[in-house]
Scaffold this motif. Structure first.
Motif, PDB file in Angstrom:
ATOM      1  N   ILE A   1       0.840  -1.199   0.000  1.00  0.00           N
ATOM      2  CA  ILE A   1       0.000   0.000   0.000  1.00  0.00           C
ATOM      3  C   ILE A   1       0.876   1.251   0.000  1.00  0.00           C
ATOM      4  O   ILE A   1       1.839   1.353   0.757  1.00  0.00           O
ATOM      5  N   ALA A   2       0.522   2.203  -0.864  1.00  0.00           N
ATOM      6  CA  ALA A   2       1.226   3.481  -0.924  1.00  0.00           C
ATOM      7  C   ALA A   2       0.330   4.567  -0.359  1.00  0.00           C
ATOM      8  O   ALA A   2      -0.709   4.885  -0.932  1.00  0.00           O
ATOM      9  N   THR A   3       0.703   5.105   0.779  1.00  0.00           N
ATOM     10  CA  THR A   3       0.005   6.235   1.386  1.00  0.00           C
ATOM     11  C   THR A   3       1.023   7.297   1.751  1.00  0.00           C
ATOM     12  O   THR A   3       2.212   7.002   1.924  1.00  0.00           O
ATOM     13  N   SER A   4       0.569   8.519   1.876  1.00  0.00           N
ATOM     14  CA  SER A   4       1.473   9.621   2.178  1.00  0.00           C
ATOM     15  C   SER A   4       2.211   9.369   3.491  1.00  0.00           C
ATOM     16  O   SER A   4       1.609   9.014   4.507  1.00  0.00           O
ATOM     17  N   GLY A   5       3.529   9.526   3.460  1.00  0.00           N
ATOM     18  CA  GLY A   5       4.351   9.328   4.641  1.00  0.00           C
ATOM     19  C   GLY A   5       4.926   7.930   4.774  1.00  0.00           C
ATOM     20  O   GLY A   5       5.783   7.688   5.629  1.00  0.00           O
ATOM     21  N   ARG A   6       4.498   6.989   3.934  1.00  0.00           N
ATOM     22  CA  ARG A   6       4.992   5.622   4.050  1.00  0.00           C
ATOM     23  C   ARG A   6       6.300   5.450   3.273  1.00  0.00           C
ATOM     24  O   ARG A   6       6.500   6.053   2.227  1.00  0.00           O
ATOM     25  N   GLU A   7       7.159   4.590   3.783  1.00  0.00           N
ATOM     26  CA  GLU A   7       8.428   4.282   3.128  1.00  0.00           C
ATOM     27  C   GLU A   7       8.543   2.777   2.931  1.00  0.00           C
ATOM     28  O   GLU A   7       8.283   2.002   3.846  1.00  0.00           O
ATOM     29  N   LEU A   8       8.908   2.380   1.729  1.00  0.00           N
ATOM     30  CA  LEU A   8       9.235   0.990   1.448  1.00  0.00           C
ATOM     31  C   LEU A   8      10.748   0.880   1.462  1.00  0.00           C
ATOM     32  O   LEU A   8      11.425   1.439   0.606  1.00  0.00           O
ATOM     33  N   SER A   9      11.282   0.178   2.436  1.00  0.00           N
ATOM     34  CA  SER A   9      12.730   0.074   2.585  1.00  0.00           C
ATOM     35  C   SER A   9      13.206  -1.287   2.115  1.00  0.00           C
ATOM     36  O   SER A   9      12.679  -2.313   2.541  1.00  0.00           O
ATOM     37  N   PHE A  10      14.205  -1.292   1.241  1.00  0.00           N
ATOM     38  CA  PHE A  10      14.722  -2.542   0.687  1.00  0.00           C
ATOM     39  C   PHE A  10      16.109  -2.863   1.230  1.00  0.00           C
ATOM     40  O   PHE A  10      16.840  -3.643   0.631  1.00  0.00           O
ATOM     41  N   SER A  11      16.475  -2.262   2.331  1.00  0.00           N
ATOM     42  CA  SER A  11      17.774  -2.535   2.931  1.00  0.00           C
ATOM     43  C   SER A  11      17.614  -3.535   4.060  1.00  0.00           C
ATOM     44  O   SER A  11      16.888  -3.291   5.024  1.00  0.00           O
TER      45      SER A  11
ATOM     46  N   ILE B   1      -1.739   2.607  -4.767  1.00  0.00           N
ATOM     47  CA  ILE B   1      -2.045   3.942  -4.233  1.00  0.00           C
ATOM     48  C   ILE B   1      -3.502   3.977  -3.790  1.00  0.00           C
ATOM     49  O   ILE B   1      -4.413   3.801  -4.603  1.00  0.00           O
ATOM     50  N   ILE B   2      -3.728   4.174  -2.489  1.00  0.00           N
ATOM     51  CA  ILE B   2      -5.102   4.186  -1.976  1.00  0.00           C
ATOM     52  C   ILE B   2      -5.541   5.567  -1.498  1.00  0.00           C
ATOM     53  O   ILE B   2      -6.701   5.756  -1.126  1.00  0.00           O
ATOM     54  N   SER B   3      -4.624   6.528  -1.471  1.00  0.00           N
ATOM     55  CA  SER B   3      -4.962   7.912  -1.132  1.00  0.00           C
ATOM     56  C   SER B   3      -4.066   8.811  -1.977  1.00  0.00           C
ATOM     57  O   SER B   3      -3.024   8.365  -2.472  1.00  0.00           O
ATOM     58  N   PRO B   4      -4.459  10.084  -2.192  1.00  0.00           N
ATOM     59  CA  PRO B   4      -3.700  10.952  -3.108  1.00  0.00           C
ATOM     60  C   PRO B   4      -2.213  11.049  -2.763  1.00  0.00           C
ATOM     61  O   PRO B   4      -1.839  11.314  -1.619  1.00  0.00           O
ATOM     62  N   ILE B   5      -1.383  10.805  -3.763  1.00  0.00           N
ATOM     63  CA  ILE B   5       0.069  10.922  -3.646  1.00  0.00           C
ATOM     64  C   ILE B   5       0.526  11.941  -4.682  1.00  0.00           C
ATOM     65  O   ILE B   5       0.160  11.848  -5.860  1.00  0.00           O
TER      66      ILE B   5
ATOM     67  N   LYS C   1      -3.904   9.532 -10.225  1.00  0.00           N
ATOM     68  CA  LYS C   1      -3.302   8.198 -10.155  1.00  0.00           C
ATOM     69  C   LYS C   1      -3.749   7.480  -8.893  1.00  0.00           C
ATOM     70  O   LYS C   1      -3.388   7.854  -7.781  1.00  0.00           O
ATOM     71  N   MET C   2      -4.551   6.432  -9.061  1.00  0.00           N
ATOM     72  CA  MET C   2      -4.986   5.606  -7.947  1.00  0.00           C
ATOM     73  C   MET C   2      -4.919   4.143  -8.385  1.00  0.00           C
ATOM     74  O   MET C   2      -4.908   3.821  -9.566  1.00  0.00           O
ATOM     75  N   GLY C   3      -4.884   3.252  -7.400  1.00  0.00           N
ATOM     76  CA  GLY C   3      -4.812   1.829  -7.708  1.00  0.00           C
ATOM     77  C   GLY C   3      -3.377   1.373  -7.885  1.00  0.00           C
ATOM     78  O   GLY C   3      -2.430   2.055  -7.507  1.00  0.00           O
ATOM     79  N   VAL C   4      -3.203   0.183  -8.483  1.00  0.00           N
ATOM     80  CA  VAL C   4      -1.869  -0.384  -8.659  1.00  0.00           C
ATOM     81  C   VAL C   4      -1.129   0.374  -9.755  1.00  0.00           C
ATOM     82  O   VAL C   4      -1.629   0.541 -10.865  1.00  0.00           O
ATOM     83  N   VAL C   5       0.058   0.854  -9.403  1.00  0.00           N
ATOM     84  CA  VAL C   5       0.878   1.652 -10.309  1.00  0.00           C
ATOM     85  C   VAL C   5       2.203   0.935 -10.532  1.00  0.00           C
ATOM     86  O   VAL C   5       2.786   0.373  -9.605  1.00  0.00           O
ATOM     87  N   GLU C   6       2.680   0.964 -11.782  1.00  0.00           N
ATOM     88  CA  GLU C   6       3.943   0.332 -12.148  1.00  0.00           C
ATOM     89  C   GLU C   6       4.977   1.420 -12.416  1.00  0.00           C
ATOM     90  O   GLU C   6       4.762   2.296 -13.257  1.00  0.00           O
ATOM     91  N   LEU C   7       6.093   1.349 -11.711  1.00  0.00           N
ATOM     92  CA  LEU C   7       7.167   2.329 -11.858  1.00  0.00           C
ATOM     93  C   LEU C   7       8.408   1.624 -12.396  1.00  0.00           C
ATOM     94  O   LEU C   7       8.973   0.749 -11.732  1.00  0.00           O
ATOM     95  N   LYS C   8       8.804   1.960 -13.620  1.00  0.00           N
ATOM     96  CA  LYS C   8       9.974   1.350 -14.247  1.00  0.00           C
ATOM     97  C   LYS C   8      11.113   2.361 -14.268  1.00  0.00           C
ATOM     98  O   LYS C   8      10.949   3.483 -14.747  1.00  0.00           O
ATOM     99  N   ILE C   9      12.254   1.950 -13.744  1.00  0.00           N
ATOM    100  CA  ILE C   9      13.436   2.808 -13.703  1.00  0.00           C
ATOM    101  C   ILE C   9      14.539   2.124 -14.502  1.00  0.00           C
ATOM    102  O   ILE C   9      14.834   0.945 -14.282  1.00  0.00           O
ATOM    103  N   SER C  10      15.139   2.860 -15.428  1.00  0.00           N
ATOM    104  CA  SER C  10      16.168   2.291 -16.292  1.00  0.00           C
ATOM    105  C   SER C  10      17.415   3.160 -16.276  1.00  0.00           C
ATOM    106  O   SER C  10      17.351   4.371 -16.018  1.00  0.00           O
ATOM    107  N   THR C  11      18.545   2.543 -16.553  1.00  0.00           N
ATOM    108  CA  THR C  11      19.809   3.261 -16.678  1.00  0.00           C
ATOM    109  C   THR C  11      20.464   2.863 -17.990  1.00  0.00           C
ATOM    110  O   THR C  11      20.108   1.846 -18.597  1.00  0.00           O
ATOM    111  N   ASN C  12      21.397   3.650 -18.463  1.00  0.00           N
ATOM    112  CA  ASN C  12      22.047   3.370 -19.744  1.00  0.00           C
ATOM    113  C   ASN C  12      23.372   2.630 -19.580  1.00  0.00           C
ATOM    114  O   ASN C  12      24.095   2.427 -20.552  1.00  0.00           O
ATOM    115  N   ARG C  13      23.688   2.197 -18.344  1.00  0.00           N
ATOM    116  CA  ARG C  13      24.958   1.502 -18.124  1.00  0.00           C
ATOM    117  C   ARG C  13      24.739   0.300 -17.208  1.00  0.00           C
ATOM    118  O   ARG C  13      23.840   0.299 -16.378  1.00  0.00           O
TER     119      ARG C  13
END
Length: 417
Positions: free
Chosen positions: A260-270, A304-308, A379-391
């Motif tokens: 769930i993505a709500t304002s103030g939330r952090e997804l930590s991958f460490s 996203i369940i609330s405005p971001i 933007k609400m609901g399930v969102v896909e974020l793709k990040i790419s680099t050139n190297r």
């Protein structure tokens, strides 16, 4: 999904997901990956009575294909190379107790436990013959099928056989298990696995088993197995050609258990991934202190369940003195949002491919950089974020580490504002 002639495309159905389990394949392991990636209230218990299982959105077990085709299901099935399947099933039978044979209705195993594989191949027992010769074809086309019904004069599956197989929406194989799992989840719109579940090796199940057959000794018994499973071999070659053409689907909010993505939330991958593993939708190496993209790009998904209004992504780039800058491209739900040129030097440089609306950021001495991504108000609901680099950076090309991973960038955290 495309067939091997690449002339037809199957769209993923909007209905349920059903996993058809074929004996001694990776079916139960594949089901565990579906359970990991999906919402828990959507999943039926393994091999539940079919009538009650159909009340769930995801179910799997020893069902008949004809019983699934009228349920508007995305039918999933895993196959094993047919000759190897026979050896595996025979060795599996040696690990079973009499109680397990009765409980799981492994009728052929009762005879297999006391006979050599060669003797089993010559058996007149109907259950044993069913298991050891063209099992897949009998399962898909009916136990009384005739070879001429499914195979043409050139030795290939005919159109009738292909029409039956086309009812299976996804085909995976045990020999390419990890690749098959990734394809399966991508084609169903589910996130990639946080870990791989594999069935235990037969030799690890019981130490006191009696008879065992050696698949790698291509003796007269091996050739007899091959002779009895010619139709399955033809079928398997067709199925694996289909598997290589599976289609990618965007994240599916109906099935997927995305964070769930709500304002103030952090997804930590460490260090810890347990809570947020389903954000890593596709294109990632196994997590360490953060998680590296597998090659130039990776995709995350969240609900996203609330405005971001703003997303902040903390990235780490490989420190390589040969690179003066790196491009980071951000795509949100298939729409290109921005390009960021990350400067990796104190020298004056000329940026290639610079556009008027591009951004520039500097990298810290530890290789970290923060990317800020504006989010449209609607933007609400399930969102896909793709990040790419050139190297990409391959550690083994610079150091004698044996680490041949293709590293693009490492993602540490995602914050919502």
């Amino acid at each position: 999904m495309k067939h091997d002639d690449k002339t037809e495309t199957r769209q993923r159905k909007k209905g349920k997901i059903a996993l058809l389990h074929l004996k001694k394949t990776a079916g139960t392991s594949a089901y565990r990956h579906l359970c990991d990636a999906a919402k828990k209230d959507k999943i039926a218990a393994w091999n539940q009575d079919l009538t009650s299982a159909k009340n769930y959105d995801i179910f799997g077990g020893h069902y008949q294909l004809r019983d699934l085709t009228d349920s508007d299901c995305n039918i999933v099935a895993f196959f094993r190379e047919p000759i190897a399947r026979v050896y595996s099933y025979y060795n599996y039978a040696q690990t079973l107790t009499e109680f397990e044979i009765i409980r799981h209705r492994e009728l052929a195993a009762a005879e297999m436990r006391r006979l050599s594989l060669e003797d089993c191949l010559n058996s007149e027992n109907a259950d044993t013959k069913y298991e050891l010769s063209n099992y897949y074809c009998k399962t898909l086309f009916g136990k009384d099928y005739q070879r001429s019904d499914i195979i043409d004069e050139s030795g290939r599956l005919n159109n009738f056989a292909k029409s039956i197989i086309s009812q299976v929406d996804f085909v995976g194989c045990t020999e390419l298990f990890e690749h098959s799992i990734n394809l399966m989840l991508s084609s169903l719109g589910l996130s990639q696995p946080k870990m791989m579940h594999r069935e235990k090796d037969i030799k690890d199940l019981r130490a006191d088993t009696a008879l065992r057959a050696d698949f790698f000794a291509k003796d007269a018994t091996w050739h007899k197995v091959a002779s009895l499973n010619q139709d399955d071999v033809i079928l398997y070659e067709y199925l694996t050609s289909r598997m290589n053409n599976e289609m990618y689907s965007p994240p599916d909010p109906c099935f997927g258990d995305f964070p769930i993505a709500t304002s103030g939330r952090e997804l930590s991958f460490s260090n810890s991934m347990k809570v947020y593993h389903n954000a890593l939708y596709s294109g990632w190496h196994n997590p360490e202190d953060g998680v590296w993209s597998d090659g130039t790009s990776g995709t995350i998904a969240f609900d996203i369940i609330s405005p971001i209004k703003l997303i902040s992504v903390e990235l780490e780039l490989p420190i390589n003195r040969n690179f003066l800058s790196t491009e980071i491209d951000v795509v949100l739900d298939g729409i290109s949002f921005q390009r960021v040129h990350v400067i990796m030097t104190n020298e004056s440089i000329k940026l290639d491919n610079f556009r008027p609306d591009d951004l520039v950021a500097s990298m810290s001495d530890k290789g970290k950089v923060a990317i800020f991504i504006p989010v449209p108000n609607d933007k609400m609901g399930v969102v896909e974020l793709k990040i790419s680099t050139n190297r990409i950076y391959i550690p083994s090309e610079f150091f004698d580490t044996g680490d041949s991973r293709r590293l693009g960038y490492k993602i540490h955290s995602v914050k919502f504002f």
